[in-house]
Design an enzyme around this catalytic site. Structure first.
Site: not given
Length: 286
Positions: A96, A171, A238
């Site tokens: 990701t 995502k 993150k």
């Protein structure tokens, strides 16, 4: 059976390797910490000294590292994936990452005439271990179809969202919604406690309502902290930072509030805990 390389052997990468091996694929692996590669060698994987060496015979390459920085390190340079990969290999990032880095990486692959897909994963540690991940994909649909037997070894579904970068965009949207729901669930439990309700009744009852899957995960994590963790607070923070970059100038106050909750968790030294740690103040023992 295919020759596959997996670069990055965290919770997700490790589960992918184990299932690829179970389905008879030859798998070469590389990890920054060599002991993880050695552990998988006992199951039949072949450790490599560098990312370039790991991918040199691979038909399909998966990169599953932590963030933009680690991803950039394993793709570029004389020992990187692009230096060692075969011209006909299908190259995939399943990390990701920020959309900016994925687009930069896609351009680097295109310049070399390489087939590149972005294919972040969802399904957590349980999905990785059982081979039931959902693959969130951007890129050439024909390339996805070409490697279907490899993808079937690690997943129960492939969702294709469009050109390269679309999988990563989705995502980040997905993780944003899940983080917001996780934070909202914690507040709901605190409200229930303040209202005199028993959170041990309220928590399971909320699982039947919309958002049940993430509510179930949140409740389970509060009652019994998961081992191994589903997803760390550090990596959730993150991903939310990358989502904020994607949002650019869009005003998303709920995202901003949830980012602040995760930032506080990291400041308190809870980055390595499951991301449900943002709800640790919810009282489940009334």
């Amino acid at each position: 059976m295919a020759d596959v390389a997996v670069v990055g052997l965290g919770i997700m990468g490790r589960g992918m390797v184990e299932n690829l091996l179970k389905h008879g694929h030859r798998v070469v692996v590389w990890n920054r910490s060599p002991e993880r590669a050695r552990a998988l060698a006992e199951a039949g994987a072949e450790p490599a000294a560098t990312p370039a060496r790991a991918v040199e015979r691979a038909e399909v390459v998966f990169e599953v590292t932590a963030d933009d920085s680690s991803s950039r390190q394993v793709w570029l340079g004389p020992d990187g994936i692009l230096a060692g990969a075969r011209a006909e290999a299908v190259l995939i990032t399943s990390a990701t990452l920020s959309v900016g880095w994925v687009e930069e990486l896609a351009a680097a692959c295109a310049e070399l005439g390489r087939t590149f897909l972005d294919m972040p994963l969802t399904g957590g540690s349980a999905g990785a271990a059982s081979g039931n991940l959902v693959l969130l994909t951007g890129g050439d649909a024909a390339a996805v179809e070409l490697i279907a037997p490899v993808l079937e070894a690690i997943s129960r579904e492939v969702k294709h969202f469009g050109p390269v970068g679309a999988g990563t965009r989705f995502k980040l949207v997905l993780n944003t919604l899940q983080a917001i729901h996780l934070a909202g669930f914690g507040e709901a439990l605190r409200l229930a406690t303040a209202a005199g309700l028993d959170p041990r009744q309220v928590g399971p009852a909320l699982i039947d309502r919309p958002g049940g899957a993430i509510t179930q995960q949140a409740w389970n994590s509060l009652v019994t902290p998961p081992e191994p963790i589903n997803f760390s607070a550090e990596w959730a923070a993150k991903d939310l930072d990358y989502a904020a970059l994607l949002a650019d100038r869009i005003d998303l106050p709920v995202l901003a509030s949830v980012r602040a909750l995760f930032a506080a968790a990291l400041a308190d030294g809870r980055g390595g805990q499951d991301w449900s740690t943002i709800n640790t103040s919810a009282n489940t023992s009334a």
